[in-house]
Design an enzyme around this catalytic site. Structure first.
Site, short mmCIF file in Angstrom:
data_model
loop_
_atom_site.label_atom_id
_atom_site.label_comp_id
_atom_site.label_asym_id
_atom_site.label_seq_id
_atom_site.Cartn_x
_atom_site.Cartn_y
_atom_site.Cartn_z
N GLY A 82 4.05 0.34 -16.32
CA GLY A 82 4.57 1.59 -17.16
C GLY A 82 3.69 2.75 -17.40
N HIS A 95 4.03 6.27 -9.15
CA HIS A 95 4.88 5.04 -9.38
C HIS A 95 6.30 5.69 -8.96
CE1 HIS A 95 2.24 4.16 -13.04
NE2 HIS A 95 2.22 2.84 -12.45
N GLN A 139 -5.43 -4.95 -4.31
CA GLN A 139 -4.20 -5.80 -4.82
C GLN A 139 -3.32 -5.84 -3.67
OE1 GLN A 139 -2.46 -4.91 -8.56
NE2 GLN A 139 -0.92 -3.62 -7.58
P1 AMP Z 1 0.29 0.02 -12.10
O1 AMP Z 1 1.50 0.35 -12.93
O2 AMP Z 1 -1.10 0.53 -12.07
O3 AMP Z 1 0.14 -1.43 -12.08
O4 AMP Z 1 1.04 0.44 -10.79
C1 AMP Z 1 2.22 0.13 -10.19
C2 AMP Z 1 2.35 0.26 -8.61
O5 AMP Z 1 2.05 1.72 -8.56
C3 AMP Z 1 1.27 -0.51 -7.82
O6 AMP Z 1 1.86 -0.76 -6.83
C4 AMP Z 1 0.17 0.60 -7.58
O7 AMP Z 1 -0.48 0.65 -6.49
C5 AMP Z 1 1.07 1.90 -7.61
N1 AMP Z 1 0.52 3.09 -7.98
C6 AMP Z 1 -0.33 3.31 -9.09
N2 AMP Z 1 -0.90 4.69 -8.96
C7 AMP Z 1 -0.39 5.17 -7.70
C8 AMP Z 1 -0.67 6.30 -7.03
N3 AMP Z 1 -1.41 7.22 -7.39
N4 AMP Z 1 -0.24 6.68 -5.69
C9 AMP Z 1 0.47 5.47 -5.16
N5 AMP Z 1 0.81 4.45 -5.83
C10 AMP Z 1 0.31 4.32 -6.98
#
Ligand code: AMP
Length: 279
Positions: free
Chosen positions: A31, A37, A153
């Site tokens: 979130g 995202h 990850q």
């Molecule tokens: P998180 O909410 O941080 O757990 O991220 C959820 C998903 O969004 C994960 O697959 C992250 O790798 C991806 N994500 C987060 N930040 C970015 C970004 N700046 N660019 C691309 N994907 C992202």
């Protein structure tokens, strides 16, 4: 009129997902959504008939001294953004349902989780692999869209879905950055304004590595030393800087264009990560 359906019950989500007849794309998130995202959601929309996004700040991937309590949250804003993108389902489970009192089961991926972020966050990936396994079982997607922002990850999860025969394909998506280069992250909200320059040392480090390589430097040790200098002289504090093979995540001594620079640093109390290849 939006068609987004918000589901907070695991049973209800499973009843729906048991009968999917079309291709389902899934974007798991914690979130406080940003353009990073949303790029995953857009990729899912382009590739799949049905799109499910989950928002769950998974407590088991945070150590007791980490930022679970201060992790940014804004459900209403997130919901609105997902409505605008015409997402079909928003899955928003409760802690007490995901981890009931008698919860005992954990998923572990060996080796790939030991280094990099796993060094300073030794219980983190067990939390990630466990929650993603649960989410795959609940949502039953064909494709899962994840960001290369979290390079370790995605590497760990690709290994996990193959090893455990999950019938889902992980699609990696490019890192989305702010105009000034800072990789988008929900945690950027917790940066103080005076810390912005320090935070920029991460993306500048990736650029520096690319430039050094382009100018002929292939010694990993030297590139890493220069990155340490850049980050620490900005006022941020290096957690780690590594240059690894993108598949095995093992250190490389001599780099090539596929080698992955992966780093983490503390900017004030906020821990940020970034990575890139040397192309
Ligand atoms: P998180 O909410 O941080 O757990 O991220 C959820 C998903 O969004 C994960 O697959 C992250 O790798 C991806 N994500 C987060 N930040 C970015 C970004 N700046 N660019 C691309 N994907 C992202």
């Amino acid at each position: 009129m939006s068609k987004l359906k918000v589901i907070d019950s695991i049973e209800e989500m499973q009843e729906i997902s048991a009968n999917w007849s079309e291709e389902v794309g899934f974007v798991p998130t914690m979130g406080y959504l940003h353009e990073g995202h949303l790029s995953l959601v857009k990729a899912a929309k382009e590739n799949c008939k049905i799109v499910v996004v989950s928002i769950y700040v998974n407590p088991s991937q945070f150590a007791p001294n980490e930022d679970l309590d201060t992790y940014p949250r804004d459900f209403d804003r997130d919901k609105k953004l997902l409505e605008e993108l015409e997402v079909d389902y928003l899955f928003f489970p409760k802690d007490s349902d995901m981890y009931p009192q008698n919860y005992k089961t954990w998923v572990n991926v060996n080796d790939l989780t030991k280094g990099l972020c796993g060094k300073s966050r030794p219980t983190h990936f067990q939390g990630v692999t466990t929650v993603v396994s649960k989410l795959i079982n609940i949502v039953n997607p064909n494709k899962m869209f994840m960001g290369e922002k979290d390079f370790q990850q995605i590497t760990v999860l690709k290994r996990m879905v193959e090893d455990l025969n999950f019938r889902v394909k992980i699609i990696g998506c490019d890192i989305v950055r702010e105009k000034d280069g800072l990789a988008m992250s929900s945690r950027n909200k917790n940066l103080k304004s005076e810390d912005r320059e320090k935070a920029l040392s991460l993306s500048r480090s990736i650029k520096l590595a690319k430039n050094l390589f382009r100018d002929g430097e292939i010694e990993s040790r030297i590139i890493k030393e220069k990155i340490w200098e850049l980050i620490n002289s900005s006022g941020a504090k290096v957690d780690y800087v590594e240059i690894v093979d993108p598949v095995t995540l093992e250190d490389v001594e001599k780099v090539d264009e596929k080698s992955r620079v992966i780093l983490a640093a503390y900017v004030g109390s906020v821990r940020l990560i970034d990575n890139g290849n040397l192309e």
